[in-house]
Design a protein around this motif. Sequence first.
Motif, PDB file in Angstrom:
ATOM      1  N   ARG A   1       0.871   4.139  -2.936  1.00 32.90           N
ATOM      2  CA  ARG A   1       0.670   5.563  -2.656  1.00 32.90           C
ATOM      3  C   ARG A   1       1.802   6.393  -3.251  1.00 32.90           C
ATOM      4  O   ARG A   1       1.565   7.491  -3.777  1.00 32.90           O
ATOM      5  CB  ARG A   1       0.569   5.794  -1.143  1.00 32.90           C
ATOM      6  CG  ARG A   1      -0.697   5.203  -0.532  1.00 32.90           C
ATOM      7  CD  ARG A   1      -0.828   5.541   0.946  1.00 32.90           C
ATOM      8  NE  ARG A   1      -2.051   4.981   1.501  1.00 32.90           N
ATOM      9  CZ  ARG A   1      -2.581   5.322   2.674  1.00 32.90           C
ATOM     10  NH1 ARG A   1      -1.972   6.241   3.412  1.00 32.90           N
ATOM     11  NH2 ARG A   1      -3.694   4.764   3.105  1.00 32.90           N
TER      12      ARG A   1
ATOM     13  N   SER B   1       7.065  11.494   2.390  1.00 32.16           N
ATOM     14  CA  SER B   1       7.429  12.158   1.138  1.00 32.16           C
ATOM     15  C   SER B   1       8.746  11.615   0.622  1.00 32.16           C
ATOM     16  O   SER B   1       9.537  11.023   1.364  1.00 32.16           O
ATOM     17  CB  SER B   1       7.553  13.674   1.353  1.00 32.16           C
ATOM     18  OG  SER B   1       8.656  13.970   2.208  1.00 32.16           O
TER      19      SER B   1
ATOM     20  N   GLU C   1       4.368   5.154   7.886  1.00 28.94           N
ATOM     21  CA  GLU C   1       3.916   5.949   6.734  1.00 28.94           C
ATOM     22  C   GLU C   1       5.125   6.593   6.063  1.00 28.94           C
ATOM     23  O   GLU C   1       6.004   7.133   6.735  1.00 28.94           O
ATOM     24  CB  GLU C   1       2.948   7.039   7.186  1.00 28.94           C
ATOM     25  CG  GLU C   1       2.379   7.854   6.037  1.00 28.94           C
ATOM     26  CD  GLU C   1       1.427   8.943   6.504  1.00 28.94           C
ATOM     27  OE1 GLU C   1       0.902   9.673   5.649  1.00 28.94           O
ATOM     28  OE2 GLU C   1       1.220   9.070   7.739  1.00 28.94           O
TER      29      GLU C   1
ATOM     30  N   GLU D   1       0.831  -1.213   0.000  1.00 28.03           N
ATOM     31  CA  GLU D   1       0.000   0.000   0.000  1.00 28.03           C
ATOM     32  C   GLU D   1       0.859   1.254   0.000  1.00 28.03           C
ATOM     33  O   GLU D   1       0.569   2.217  -0.718  1.00 28.03           O
ATOM     34  CB  GLU D   1      -0.940  -0.006   1.208  1.00 28.03           C
ATOM     35  CG  GLU D   1      -1.784   1.252   1.368  1.00 28.03           C
ATOM     36  CD  GLU D   1      -2.703   1.528   0.194  1.00 28.03           C
ATOM     37  OE1 GLU D   1      -3.063   2.721   0.001  1.00 28.03           O
ATOM     38  OE2 GLU D   1      -3.060   0.573  -0.540  1.00 28.03           O
ATOM     39  N   GLN D   2       1.935   1.252   0.779  1.00 30.83           N
ATOM     40  CA  GLN D   2       2.827   2.409   0.787  1.00 30.83           C
ATOM     41  C   GLN D   2       3.463   2.610  -0.591  1.00 30.83           C
ATOM     42  O   GLN D   2       3.626   3.744  -1.063  1.00 30.83           O
ATOM     43  CB  GLN D   2       3.915   2.239   1.854  1.00 30.83           C
ATOM     44  CG  GLN D   2       3.397   2.268   3.280  1.00 30.83           C
ATOM     45  CD  GLN D   2       2.680   3.560   3.625  1.00 30.83           C
ATOM     46  OE1 GLN D   2       3.215   4.649   3.413  1.00 30.83           O
ATOM     47  NE2 GLN D   2       1.476   3.458   4.163  1.00 30.83           N
TER      48      GLN D   2
ATOM     49  N   CYS E   1      -3.847  -2.391   2.997  1.00 33.21           N
ATOM     50  CA  CYS E   1      -3.759  -2.336   1.540  1.00 33.21           C
ATOM     51  C   CYS E   1      -5.152  -2.221   0.928  1.00 33.21           C
ATOM     52  O   CYS E   1      -6.116  -2.819   1.418  1.00 33.21           O
ATOM     53  CB  CYS E   1      -3.059  -3.580   0.997  1.00 33.21           C
ATOM     54  SG  CYS E   1      -2.560  -3.426  -0.741  1.00 33.21           S
ATOM     55  N   ARG E   2      -5.224  -1.475  -0.136  1.00 34.70           N
ATOM     56  CA  ARG E   2      -6.487  -1.303  -0.853  1.00 34.70           C
ATOM     57  C   ARG E   2      -6.976  -2.642  -1.409  1.00 34.70           C
ATOM     58  O   ARG E   2      -6.181  -3.569  -1.628  1.00 34.70           O
ATOM     59  CB  ARG E   2      -6.291  -0.310  -1.985  1.00 34.70           C
ATOM     60  CG  ARG E   2      -5.329  -0.772  -3.068  1.00 34.70           C
ATOM     61  CD  ARG E   2      -4.850   0.359  -3.919  1.00 34.70           C
ATOM     62  NE  ARG E   2      -4.085   1.330  -3.131  1.00 34.70           N
ATOM     63  CZ  ARG E   2      -3.684   2.517  -3.605  1.00 34.70           C
ATOM     64  NH1 ARG E   2      -3.950   2.857  -4.853  1.00 34.70           N
ATOM     65  NH2 ARG E   2      -3.023   3.348  -2.827  1.00 34.70           N
TER      66      ARG E   2
ATOM     67  N   LYS F   1       3.455   5.566  -5.886  1.00 43.04           N
ATOM     68  CA  LYS F   1       3.208   5.545  -7.330  1.00 43.04           C
ATOM     69  C   LYS F   1       2.190   6.614  -7.730  1.00 43.04           C
ATOM     70  O   LYS F   1       2.341   7.278  -8.770  1.00 43.04           O
ATOM     71  CB  LYS F   1       2.713   4.153  -7.746  1.00 43.04           C
ATOM     72  CG  LYS F   1       2.412   4.005  -9.230  1.00 43.04           C
ATOM     73  CD  LYS F   1       1.888   2.609  -9.541  1.00 43.04           C
ATOM     74  CE  LYS F   1       1.473   2.504 -10.999  1.00 43.04           C
ATOM     75  NZ  LYS F   1       0.916   1.160 -11.324  1.00 43.04           N
ATOM     76  N   GLU F   2       1.173   6.786  -6.914  1.00 40.29           N
ATOM     77  CA  GLU F   2       0.160   7.803  -7.204  1.00 40.29           C
ATOM     78  C   GLU F   2       0.719   9.219  -7.087  1.00 40.29           C
ATOM     79  O   GLU F   2       0.362  10.112  -7.851  1.00 40.29           O
ATOM     80  CB  GLU F   2      -1.030   7.622  -6.263  1.00 40.29           C
ATOM     81  CG  GLU F   2      -1.829   6.348  -6.519  1.00 40.29           C
ATOM     82  CD  GLU F   2      -2.871   6.079  -5.450  1.00 40.29           C
ATOM     83  OE1 GLU F   2      -3.756   5.234  -5.698  1.00 40.29           O
ATOM     84  OE2 GLU F   2      -2.798   6.693  -4.364  1.00 40.29           O
ATOM     85  N   LYS F   3       1.618   9.422  -6.107  1.00 35.37           N
ATOM     86  CA  LYS F   3       2.192  10.755  -5.893  1.00 35.37           C
ATOM     87  C   LYS F   3       3.244  11.108  -6.944  1.00 35.37           C
ATOM     88  O   LYS F   3       3.511  12.292  -7.170  1.00 35.37           O
ATOM     89  CB  LYS F   3       2.830  10.838  -4.504  1.00 35.37           C
ATOM     90  CG  LYS F   3       1.843  10.810  -3.348  1.00 35.37           C
ATOM     91  CD  LYS F   3       2.591  10.885  -2.019  1.00 35.37           C
ATOM     92  CE  LYS F   3       1.648  10.843  -0.839  1.00 35.37           C
ATOM     93  NZ  LYS F   3       2.392  10.868   0.455  1.00 35.37           N
TER      94      LYS F   3
END
Length: 290
Positions: free
Chosen positions: A51, A154, A151, A47-48, A190-191, A53-55
């Motif tokens: 995330r 950045s 988490e 999941e991390q 995780c999604r 990848k999306e950013k």
Amino acid sequence: MSLNIIVLAKQVPDTRNVGKDAMKEDGTINRAALPAIFNPEDLNALEQALRLKEKHPGSTVTLLTMGLPRAAEIVREAIFRGADGGIVLTDRALGGADTLATSYSLAQAVRKFGNYDIILGGRQAIDGDTAQVGPQIAEKLGLPQVTYAEEILSIADGKVTVKRRLEHGVETVEAPLPCVVTVNGSAAECRPRNAKRVMKYKYAASTSEAPKLSEALQAKIAANPELQIAEWGAAFVEADPEQIGLAGSPTKVKAIENVVFTAKESRRLENNDQQIEELVKELIANHTIG
């Protein structure tokens, strides 16, 4: 900036639901009695990665797992949730590996992979609970490591900022890239699977699985590289035979005792403080607790 992200994951027996048939007489796990699952904390790490990848548009997430050929199942699971592909490191020579041999083999696979920015993995696997493999991989690759991550806040200017969840509090740390980050179970779950991705990648198969499919499906997989799950062996990653499998595993299990607790009697209590107090005193008196 785009990132090349590797997620280390393991297919494990579901040791959270252990019954009397979970162990064989010789002390080894009866894998036939336990379903194989995606190691839970590796899902937190995935999941991390997703995330990140999306950013960071243009980033890729590749799952790397070591195990039997059937471990391709968790590669598909990762793809259904958003990963771009995966590699199964599988070879008879790798069997019986302890954490030292496992970390060496995976480190060799990472070297073979080449261009990566960050390696993520779960803190530990539920079948061994050692939490050693991630840190050992970092050591073998000569990379900085961040453990107990909750988490990834950045990535910028060649550094990753991570929030760590420790026993007595939380801290925020920075580390230069590339690095290894191991993720706690307290991190975001995780999604779920994405229905469109399931339909698109449901026929993704490894080198071992493809020949068992129909000719039509084999042709479809051959024509679509995104449906091909890579399988790497020990020779392909240039692993030293003396450092893999049983030969490279100094840890030896001398004995295992399988203890299964069964209830011989039960007692029903009312919602009554006095009854609860009397029961606690009884348990202390017979040394069940205390």
